[in-house]
Motif scaffolding. Structure first.
Motif, PDB file in Angstrom:
ATOM      1  N   GLY A 186       0.821  -1.029   0.109  1.00 15.93           N
ATOM      2  CA  GLY A 186       0.072  -0.067  -0.046  1.00 15.93           C
ATOM      3  C   GLY A 186       0.867   1.309   0.109  1.00 15.93           C
ATOM      4  N   ALA A 187       1.690   1.287   0.865  1.00 15.52           N
ATOM      5  CA  ALA A 187       2.885   2.440   0.674  1.00 15.52           C
ATOM      6  C   ALA A 187       3.691   2.713  -0.427  1.00 15.52           C
ATOM      7  N   SER A 188       4.019   1.448  -0.880  1.00 17.62           N
ATOM      8  CA  SER A 188       4.678   1.729  -2.298  1.00 17.62           C
ATOM      9  C   SER A 188       3.796   2.261  -3.272  1.00 17.62           C
ATOM     10  N   LEU A 189       2.420   1.674  -3.502  1.00 14.45           N
ATOM     11  CA  LEU A 189       1.509   2.141  -4.521  1.00 14.45           C
ATOM     12  C   LEU A 189       1.097   3.791  -4.122  1.00 14.45           C
ATOM     13  N   TRP A 190       1.163   4.076  -3.014  1.00 16.00           N
ATOM     14  CA  TRP A 190       0.813   5.735  -2.717  1.00 16.00           C
ATOM     15  C   TRP A 190       1.992   6.401  -3.176  1.00 16.00           C
ATOM     16  N   CYS A 191       3.296   5.727  -2.791  1.00 14.67           N
ATOM     17  CA  CYS A 191       4.367   6.469  -3.156  1.00 14.67           C
ATOM     18  C   CYS A 191       4.547   6.517  -4.727  1.00 14.67           C
ATOM     19  N   TRP A 192       4.277   5.581  -5.407  1.00 12.00           N
ATOM     20  CA  TRP A 192       4.169   5.443  -6.958  1.00 12.00           C
ATOM     21  C   TRP A 192       3.405   6.464  -7.489  1.00 12.00           C
ATOM     22  N   ALA A 193       2.040   6.574  -7.005  1.00 11.26           N
ATOM     23  CA  ALA A 193       1.117   7.566  -7.445  1.00 11.26           C
ATOM     24  C   ALA A 193       1.449   9.122  -7.071  1.00 11.26           C
ATOM     25  N   THR A 194       2.021   9.318  -5.723  1.00 14.27           N
ATOM     26  CA  THR A 194       2.401  10.707  -5.627  1.00 14.27           C
ATOM     27  C   THR A 194       3.348  11.016  -6.547  1.00 14.27           C
ATOM     28  N   VAL A 195       4.530  10.365  -6.592  1.00 15.94           N
ATOM     29  CA  VAL A 195       5.764  10.846  -7.183  1.00 15.94           C
ATOM     30  C   VAL A 195       5.398  10.945  -8.872  1.00 15.94           C
ATOM     31  N   THR A 196       4.596  10.123  -9.269  1.00 12.14           N
ATOM     32  CA  THR A 196       4.269  10.303 -10.699  1.00 12.14           C
ATOM     33  C   THR A 196       3.264  11.581 -11.026  1.00 12.14           C
ATOM     34  N   VAL A 197       2.522  11.837  -9.926  1.00 11.73           N
ATOM     35  CA  VAL A 197       1.844  13.266 -10.104  1.00 11.73           C
ATOM     36  C   VAL A 197       2.744  14.427  -9.895  1.00 11.73           C
ATOM     37  N   ALA A 198       3.505  14.459  -8.869  1.00 20.15           N
ATOM     38  CA  ALA A 198       4.396  15.620  -8.444  1.00 20.15           C
ATOM     39  C   ALA A 198       5.409  15.862  -9.563  1.00 20.15           C
ATOM     40  N   LEU A 199       5.941  14.671  -9.878  1.00 26.21           N
ATOM     41  CA  LEU A 199       7.264  14.783 -11.011  1.00 26.21           C
ATOM     42  C   LEU A 199       6.551  15.167 -12.295  1.00 26.21           C
ATOM     43  N   SER A 200       5.273  14.835 -12.590  1.00 27.40           N
ATOM     44  CA  SER A 200       4.638  15.012 -14.028  1.00 27.40           C
ATOM     45  C   SER A 200       4.509  16.664 -13.999  1.00 27.40           C
ATOM     46  N   ALA A 201       3.985  17.310 -12.893  1.00 29.77           N
ATOM     47  CA  ALA A 201       3.547  18.721 -12.705  1.00 29.77           C
ATOM     48  C   ALA A 201       5.003  19.446 -12.778  1.00 29.77           C
ATOM     49  N   ALA A 202       5.757  19.040 -12.178  1.00 31.64           N
ATOM     50  CA  ALA A 202       6.997  19.872 -11.984  1.00 31.64           C
ATOM     51  C   ALA A 202       7.820  19.674 -13.331  1.00 31.64           C
ATOM     52  N   VAL A 203       7.865  18.631 -14.172  1.00 29.80           N
ATOM     53  CA  VAL A 203       8.328  18.646 -15.405  1.00 29.80           C
ATOM     54  C   VAL A 203       7.796  19.500 -16.318  1.00 29.80           C
ATOM     55  N   LEU A 204       6.266  19.523 -16.289  1.00 32.41           N
ATOM     56  CA  LEU A 204       5.667  20.198 -17.303  1.00 32.41           C
ATOM     57  C   LEU A 204       5.764  21.622 -17.084  1.00 32.41           C
ATOM     58  N   THR A 205       5.839  22.104 -15.887  1.00 30.76           N
ATOM     59  CA  THR A 205       6.135  23.614 -15.418  1.00 30.76           C
ATOM     60  C   THR A 205       7.385  23.995 -15.999  1.00 30.76           C
ATOM     61  N   ALA A 206       8.632  22.928 -15.499  1.00 29.96           N
ATOM     62  CA  ALA A 206       9.775  23.300 -16.130  1.00 29.96           C
ATOM     63  C   ALA A 206       9.939  23.549 -17.797  1.00 29.96           C
ATOM     64  N   ARG A 207       9.011  22.484 -18.574  1.00 31.29           N
ATOM     65  CA  ARG A 207       9.129  22.669 -19.746  1.00 31.29           C
ATOM     66  C   ARG A 207       8.539  23.771 -20.457  1.00 31.29           C
ATOM     67  N   LEU A 208       7.303  24.190 -19.860  1.00 29.79           N
ATOM     68  CA  LEU A 208       6.736  25.600 -19.970  1.00 29.79           C
ATOM     69  C   LEU A 208       7.693  26.791 -19.812  1.00 29.79           C
ATOM     70  N   ALA A 209       8.480  26.669 -18.891  1.00 32.62           N
ATOM     71  CA  ALA A 209       9.320  27.701 -18.510  1.00 32.62           C
ATOM     72  C   ALA A 209      10.619  27.759 -19.493  1.00 32.62           C
ATOM     73  N   LEU A 210      10.705  27.020 -20.081  1.00 26.94           N
ATOM     74  CA  LEU A 210      11.940  26.954 -21.145  1.00 26.94           C
ATOM     75  C   LEU A 210      11.356  27.216 -22.464  1.00 26.94           C
ATOM     76  N   ARG A 211      10.098  27.441 -22.679  1.00 28.74           N
ATOM     77  CA  ARG A 211       9.632  27.751 -24.011  1.00 28.74           C
ATOM     78  C   ARG A 211       9.674  29.442 -23.972  1.00 28.74           C
ATOM     79  N   ASP A 212       9.733  29.832 -25.510  1.00 31.57           N
ATOM     80  CA  ASP A 212       9.946  31.026 -25.886  1.00 31.57           C
ATOM     81  C   ASP A 212       8.773  32.051 -25.445  1.00 31.57           C
ATOM     82  N   THR A 213       7.551  31.496 -25.248  1.00 33.71           N
ATOM     83  CA  THR A 213       6.696  32.291 -24.884  1.00 33.71           C
ATOM     84  C   THR A 213       6.721  32.783 -23.544  1.00 33.71           C
ATOM     85  N   TRP A 214       7.742  32.312 -22.781  1.00 35.40           N
ATOM     86  CA  TRP A 214       7.846  32.930 -21.262  1.00 35.40           C
ATOM     87  C   TRP A 214       9.099  33.446 -21.248  1.00 35.40           C
ATOM     88  N   ARG A 215      10.039  33.737 -22.267  1.00 36.28           N
ATOM     89  CA  ARG A 215      11.459  34.493 -22.219  1.00 36.28           C
ATOM     90  C   ARG A 215      11.174  35.714 -21.437  1.00 36.28           C
TER      91      ARG A 215
END
Length: 295
Positions: free
Chosen positions: A118-147
């Motif tokens: 149960g703890a491992s599954l919770w860890c997997w789901a939490t890290v997936t959501v947090a990492l996806s949101a963080a990477v998508l935000t970083a990806r957005l910051a690297l776009r020219d539209t936010w230069r």
């Protein structure tokens, strides 16, 4: 080609996302613990609030390190995977796909360290959501539209994270306020309900007689550091103090020849299955010695 300013913005905004995710997860776990059978749940929440600034600083540093070591490399990795699979480098859904795999590695490491399914599954789901949101935000910051607009993006990210934490707290407050969840309180005991035989489940028993006589047989003894110090077989007395509330109920135990048996015992469990507990060593260690009432 991303500029140094854009990379800095990506780093700080992804750190803000990770910190927000950690705050939401931490608040949820802490507020969920209010319904758990545990000693002094309200006091534990208050202590957590006192330590919150120091904890936030520590978690913030950890999130910054994770952002630099995990989030930033994931941005080009997801881009290369998308280009290899589809011929396009800007397929956004390769970000969560990559995060799922990376989170699986983290969950596998947690399982290897002893976390349950149960703890491992919770860890997997939490890290997936947090990492996806963080990477998508970083990806957005690297776009020219936010230069040149890095401060604006960071402030929006930080405000969104604060709003998410506030909504989480409000949701839990609503759950407790409407009765969907209830704050745990130990059962109300009295000398009459305490009288009887209590067992630790490993052969140790404590018998509390109506007249205040206490008899121990094979009761575990522990030194000041919580280490085993032998078994107690002896007699003595006990007294009950109802305190100012259920969490303050205290049974004082005095046994001859048992110097390392806890003196003060407190109440846990439910009305149907009450328990007595004492701390083994330092109370901050949360190592409890529990006795269960026998029928």
């Amino acid at each position: 080609m991303a500029t140094t300013s854009q990379r800095s913005t990506a780093l700080w905004t992804s750190t803000a996302v990770l910190l927000s995710a950690a705050a939401v997860a931490g608040a949820s776990l802490r507020l969920d613990e209010l319904s758990d059978e545990a000693p002094n749940v309200i006091g534990n929440l208050g202590l957590g609030l006192i330590l919150l600034p120091f904890l936030a600083l520590f978690v913030g540093v950890v999130c910054l390190v994770l952002s630099a070591a995990l989030v930033m490399p994931t941005v080009p990795l997801a881009r290369r995977l998308g280009r290899s699979a589809t011929g396009r480098a800007d397929v956004w859904w390769w970000v969560p796909a990559t995060a799922v795999v990376e989170a699986g590695l983290v969950a596998g490491a947690a399982a290897a360290l002893g976390a349950g399914p149960g703890a491992s599954l919770w860890c997997w789901a939490t890290v997936t959501v947090a990492l996806s949101a963080a990477v998508l935000t970083a990806r957005l910051a690297l776009r020219d539209t936010w230069r040149g607009r890095g401060v604006s993006l960071f402030l929006r990210t930080a405000c969104g994270g604060a709003a998410a934490v506030a909504l989480t707290a409000a949701a839990w407050a609503t759950a407790y306020g409407t009765g969907l969840a209830t704050v745990y309180e130990p059962p109300r005991m009295s000398p009459a309900t305490l009288a009887g035989s209590w067992s630790d489940g490993h052969g140790g028993t404590l018998t509390l007689a109506d007249g205040g006589l206490a008899t121990a047989s094979g009761l575990d003894e522990h030194d000041g550091f919580g280490a085993p110090a032998g078994d107690c077989d002896g007699t003595g007395t006990w007294e009950f103090d109802p305190g100012d509330g259920p969490s303050a109920q205290q049974t004082t135990l005095t046994l001859s020849g048992c110097d390392d048996v806890a003196t003060w015992w407190y109440v846990l469990g439910t009305e149907e299955r009450p328990k007595l507990y004492a701390y083994r060593g330092d109370p901050d260690s949360w190592d409890l010695y529990i006795l269960r009432k026998q029928d």
